[in-house]
Design a protein around this motif. Structure first.
Motif, PDB file in Angstrom:
ATOM      1  N   LEU A  69      51.528  30.511  28.724  1.00  0.00           N
ATOM      2  CA  LEU A  69      51.634  29.396  29.667  1.00  0.00           C
ATOM      3  C   LEU A  69      52.076  28.120  28.954  1.00  0.00           C
ATOM      4  CD1 LEU A  69      48.569  29.752  32.035  1.00  0.00           C
ATOM      5  CD2 LEU A  69      50.957  30.096  32.573  1.00  0.00           C
ATOM      6  N   GLY A  70      51.640  27.966  27.692  1.00  0.00           N
ATOM      7  CA  GLY A  70      52.003  26.780  26.929  1.00  0.00           C
ATOM      8  C   GLY A  70      53.509  26.640  26.770  1.00  0.00           C
ATOM      9  N   ILE A  71      54.143  27.723  26.418  1.00  0.00           N
ATOM     10  CA  ILE A  71      55.601  27.708  26.267  1.00  0.00           C
ATOM     11  C   ILE A  71      56.245  27.475  27.623  1.00  0.00           C
ATOM     12  CG2 ILE A  71      57.615  29.116  25.665  1.00  0.00           C
ATOM     13  CD1 ILE A  71      55.503  30.675  23.794  1.00  0.00           C
ATOM     14  N   ALA A  72      55.721  28.169  28.625  1.00  0.00           N
ATOM     15  CA  ALA A  72      56.272  28.021  29.968  1.00  0.00           C
ATOM     16  C   ALA A  72      56.134  26.579  30.444  1.00  0.00           C
ATOM     17  CB  ALA A  72      55.555  28.963  30.930  1.00  0.00           C
ATOM     18  N   GLY A  73      55.036  25.931  30.041  1.00  0.00           N
ATOM     19  CA  GLY A  73      54.786  24.571  30.493  1.00  0.00           C
ATOM     20  C   GLY A  73      55.912  23.624  30.128  1.00  0.00           C
ATOM     21  N   VAL A  74      56.461  23.814  28.951  1.00  0.00           N
ATOM     22  CA  VAL A  74      57.546  22.953  28.498  1.00  0.00           C
ATOM     23  C   VAL A  74      58.774  23.166  29.379  1.00  0.00           C
ATOM     24  CG1 VAL A  74      59.058  22.410  26.556  1.00  0.00           C
ATOM     25  CG2 VAL A  74      56.648  22.981  26.146  1.00  0.00           C
ATOM     26  N   ALA A  75      59.120  24.428  29.625  1.00  0.00           N
ATOM     27  CA  ALA A  75      60.293  24.740  30.452  1.00  0.00           C
ATOM     28  C   ALA A  75      60.071  24.313  31.895  1.00  0.00           C
ATOM     29  CB  ALA A  75      60.574  26.238  30.382  1.00  0.00           C
ATOM     30  N   LEU A  76      58.811  24.391  32.347  1.00  0.00           N
ATOM     31  CA  LEU A  76      58.487  24.060  33.736  1.00  0.00           C
ATOM     32  C   LEU A  76      58.886  22.637  34.103  1.00  0.00           C
ATOM     33  CD1 LEU A  76      54.934  25.345  34.708  1.00  0.00           C
ATOM     34  CD2 LEU A  76      57.134  26.021  35.641  1.00  0.00           C
ATOM     35  N   LYS A  77      58.753  21.746  33.128  1.00  0.00           N
ATOM     36  CA  LYS A  77      59.011  20.335  33.404  1.00  0.00           C
ATOM     37  C   LYS A  77      60.437  20.090  33.874  1.00  0.00           C
ATOM     38  CE  LYS A  77      55.409  18.171  30.632  1.00  0.00           C
ATOM     39  NZ  LYS A  77      54.522  19.283  30.847  1.00  0.00           N
ATOM     40  N   LEU A  78      61.323  21.052  33.593  1.00  0.00           N
ATOM     41  CA  LEU A  78      62.715  20.906  34.007  1.00  0.00           C
ATOM     42  C   LEU A  78      62.942  21.347  35.452  1.00  0.00           C
ATOM     43  CD1 LEU A  78      64.229  22.442  30.751  1.00  0.00           C
ATOM     44  CD2 LEU A  78      64.046  20.008  31.306  1.00  0.00           C
ATOM     45  N   LEU A  79      61.952  21.994  36.024  1.00  0.00           N
ATOM     46  CA  LEU A  79      62.146  22.580  37.362  1.00  0.00           C
ATOM     47  C   LEU A  79      61.656  21.646  38.460  1.00  0.00           C
ATOM     48  CD1 LEU A  79      60.796  26.212  36.790  1.00  0.00           C
ATOM     49  CD2 LEU A  79      63.191  25.508  36.942  1.00  0.00           C
ATOM     50  N   PRO A  80      62.246  21.790  39.667  1.00  0.00           N
ATOM     51  CA  PRO A  80      61.684  21.052  40.807  1.00  0.00           C
ATOM     52  C   PRO A  80      60.255  21.508  41.087  1.00  0.00           C
ATOM     53  CG  PRO A  80      63.597  22.373  41.476  1.00  0.00           C
ATOM     54  CD  PRO A  80      63.380  22.623  40.024  1.00  0.00           C
ATOM     55  N   GLU A  81      59.487  20.628  41.744  1.00  0.00           N
ATOM     56  CA  GLU A  81      58.061  20.868  41.905  1.00  0.00           C
ATOM     57  C   GLU A  81      57.744  22.185  42.613  1.00  0.00           C
ATOM     58  OE1 GLU A  81      55.956  17.206  41.708  1.00  0.00           O
ATOM     59  OE2 GLU A  81      55.056  17.739  43.625  1.00  0.00           O
ATOM     60  N   LYS A  82      58.497  22.507  43.635  1.00  0.00           N
ATOM     61  CA  LYS A  82      58.197  23.727  44.381  1.00  0.00           C
ATOM     62  C   LYS A  82      58.362  24.963  43.484  1.00  0.00           C
ATOM     63  CE  LYS A  82      58.667  26.110  48.638  1.00  0.00           C
ATOM     64  NZ  LYS A  82      59.454  26.491  49.791  1.00  0.00           N
ATOM     65  N   GLN A  83      59.371  24.929  42.642  1.00  0.00           N
ATOM     66  CA  GLN A  83      59.593  26.048  41.716  1.00  0.00           C
ATOM     67  C   GLN A  83      58.456  26.160  40.710  1.00  0.00           C
ATOM     68  OE1 GLN A  83      62.016  27.312  43.836  1.00  0.00           O
ATOM     69  NE2 GLN A  83      62.272  28.419  41.913  1.00  0.00           N
ATOM     70  N   ARG A  84      57.933  25.015  40.324  1.00  0.00           N
ATOM     71  CA  ARG A  84      56.801  25.029  39.387  1.00  0.00           C
ATOM     72  C   ARG A  84      55.590  25.697  40.030  1.00  0.00           C
ATOM     73  NH1 ARG A  84      56.086  19.110  36.661  1.00  0.00           N
ATOM     74  NH2 ARG A  84      58.231  18.397  36.809  1.00  0.00           N
ATOM     75  N   ILE A  85      55.361  25.341  41.296  1.00  0.00           N
ATOM     76  CA  ILE A  85      54.202  25.920  42.007  1.00  0.00           C
ATOM     77  C   ILE A  85      54.389  27.427  42.147  1.00  0.00           C
ATOM     78  CG2 ILE A  85      52.914  25.927  44.177  1.00  0.00           C
ATOM     79  CD1 ILE A  85      53.679  22.958  44.490  1.00  0.00           C
ATOM     80  N   LYS A  86      55.609  27.805  42.501  1.00  0.00           N
ATOM     81  CA  LYS A  86      55.902  29.227  42.665  1.00  0.00           C
ATOM     82  C   LYS A  86      55.674  29.967  41.347  1.00  0.00           C
ATOM     83  CE  LYS A  86      59.256  31.813  45.315  1.00  0.00           C
ATOM     84  NZ  LYS A  86      60.519  31.713  46.033  1.00  0.00           N
ATOM     85  N   PHE A  87      56.119  29.358  40.271  1.00  0.00           N
ATOM     86  CA  PHE A  87      55.960  29.978  38.954  1.00  0.00           C
ATOM     87  C   PHE A  87      54.485  30.235  38.653  1.00  0.00           C
ATOM     88  CE2 PHE A  87      54.599  29.435  34.621  1.00  0.00           C
ATOM     89  CZ  PHE A  87      55.333  30.392  33.950  1.00  0.00           C
ATOM     90  N   ILE A  88      53.659  29.226  38.865  1.00  0.00           N
ATOM     91  CA  ILE A  88      52.264  29.378  38.438  1.00  0.00           C
ATOM     92  C   ILE A  88      51.522  30.342  39.365  1.00  0.00           C
ATOM     93  CG2 ILE A  88      51.194  27.403  39.684  1.00  0.00           C
ATOM     94  CD1 ILE A  88      50.485  28.428  36.038  1.00  0.00           C
ATOM     95  N   LEU A  89      51.861  30.364  40.658  1.00  0.00           N
ATOM     96  CA  LEU A  89      51.211  31.325  41.556  1.00  0.00           C
ATOM     97  C   LEU A  89      51.593  32.750  41.153  1.00  0.00           C
ATOM     98  CD1 LEU A  89      51.495  29.612  45.081  1.00  0.00           C
ATOM     99  CD2 LEU A  89      49.614  29.500  43.449  1.00  0.00           C
ATOM    100  N   ASN A  90      52.880  32.946  40.826  1.00  0.00           N
ATOM    101  CA  ASN A  90      53.299  34.274  40.355  1.00  0.00           C
ATOM    102  C   ASN A  90      52.615  34.641  39.039  1.00  0.00           C
ATOM    103  OD1 ASN A  90      55.146  35.613  42.178  1.00  0.00           O
ATOM    104  ND2 ASN A  90      56.492  33.854  41.865  1.00  0.00           N
ATOM    105  N   ALA A  91      52.424  33.643  38.171  1.00  0.00           N
ATOM    106  CA  ALA A  91      51.752  33.910  36.905  1.00  0.00           C
ATOM    107  C   ALA A  91      50.315  34.372  37.150  1.00  0.00           C
ATOM    108  CB  ALA A  91      51.768  32.665  36.019  1.00  0.00           C
ATOM    109  N   LEU A  92      49.649  33.756  38.125  1.00  0.00           N
ATOM    110  CA  LEU A  92      48.280  34.165  38.469  1.00  0.00           C
ATOM    111  C   LEU A  92      48.263  35.608  38.970  1.00  0.00           C
ATOM    112  CD1 LEU A  92      46.624  31.204  40.450  1.00  0.00           C
ATOM    113  CD2 LEU A  92      46.110  31.968  38.133  1.00  0.00           C
ATOM    114  N   VAL A  93      49.191  35.911  39.871  1.00  0.00           N
ATOM    115  CA  VAL A  93      49.280  37.275  40.414  1.00  0.00           C
ATOM    116  C   VAL A  93      49.487  38.274  39.273  1.00  0.00           C
ATOM    117  CG1 VAL A  93      50.797  38.830  41.720  1.00  0.00           C
ATOM    118  CG2 VAL A  93      50.105  36.643  42.724  1.00  0.00           C
ATOM    119  N   ASN A  94      50.438  37.981  38.397  1.00  0.00           N
ATOM    120  CA  ASN A  94      50.759  38.922  37.318  1.00  0.00           C
ATOM    121  C   ASN A  94      49.606  39.084  36.345  1.00  0.00           C
ATOM    122  OD1 ASN A  94      53.260  39.387  38.414  1.00  0.00           O
ATOM    123  ND2 ASN A  94      54.237  37.754  37.226  1.00  0.00           N
ATOM    124  N   ALA A  95      48.934  37.972  36.036  1.00  0.00           N
ATOM    125  CA  ALA A  95      47.817  38.045  35.096  1.00  0.00           C
ATOM    126  C   ALA A  95      46.701  38.919  35.668  1.00  0.00           C
ATOM    127  CB  ALA A  95      47.290  36.646  34.792  1.00  0.00           C
TER     128      ALA A  95
END
Ligand SMILES: [Zn+2]
Length: 206
Positions: A98-124
């Protein structure tokens, strides 16, 4: 589909929940709740950090119920705080990715960030337990975390949604990804008779 009698929570997630609960409730609070929910075997005895079955999902549901009962009107807030602490523990213990992803996330629009983290929760969750059936719902422009194997309410019945701990975890995950507080609404809950529990990301609180 796994029946509620067979459904389990793996050790590492039990451990995460107990550490988070102790952070929020203190050792005495945690011990009282463990006794009240028939889980006294975990008093001063955390399960190992592995993926073996730890407790039955129905026992985890009883643990949540006992916290709500123990704190009365404050129970919901307490469960949300435990949910937050639980996500923070996950980031701390398995946060490299998540730490590495966090850096890349900052480049994305907010909705994409939310989608990313919800998918990360599902996958984990799916990675730790093959029984888990969870997904991200993206219908009507609303993002939501949905789970048909929610262990918080397994075997419980209520007129109102009761998965407060998950509201805390999902909210904290979204805050981690966006650096903003979003309202999380449990629109569906298995305890009410719905086929799944659904946690919708609402408006940002400013
Ligand atoms: Zn639930």
């Amino acid at each position: 589909m796994v029946s509620s009698e067979e459904a389990v929570i793996v050790n590492t997630l039990v451990r995460q929940a107990l550490v988070a609960a102790e952070e929020v409730m203190g050792a005495n609070g945690l011990h009282a709740v463990l006794r009240n929910s028939g889980l006294e075997r975990f008093i001063n005895n955390l399960p190992p950090d592995d993926l073996n079955p730890g407790i039955k999902a129905v026992e985890y549901a009883k643990f949540n119920e006992a916290i709500e009962a123990f704190y009365g009107r404050g129970g919901r807030g307490m469960l949300r705080r435990i949910g937050k602490a639980s996500f923070q523990y996950g980031v701390r213990e398995q946060g490299a990715l998540l730490g590495i992803a966090g850096v890349a996330l900052k480049l994305l629009p907010e909705k994409q960030r939310i989608k990313f983290i919800l998918n990360a929760l599902v996958n984990a969750l799916k990675k730790t337990n093959a029984q888990v059936q969870a997904w991200v719902d993206d219908a009507d422009g609303k993002l939501a975390y949905v789970e048909s194997t929610c262990a918080i309410c397994m075997g419980r019945h209520s007129e109102q949604p009761i998965c407060h701990l998950y509201i805390g975890s999902v909210g904290e995950a979204v805050r981690w990804a966006t650096e903003k507080e979003y309202e999380i609404i449990e629109t569906h809950c298995i305890a009410k008779g719905d086929p799944y529990c659904r946690f919708e990301v609402g408006e940002a609180r400013v």
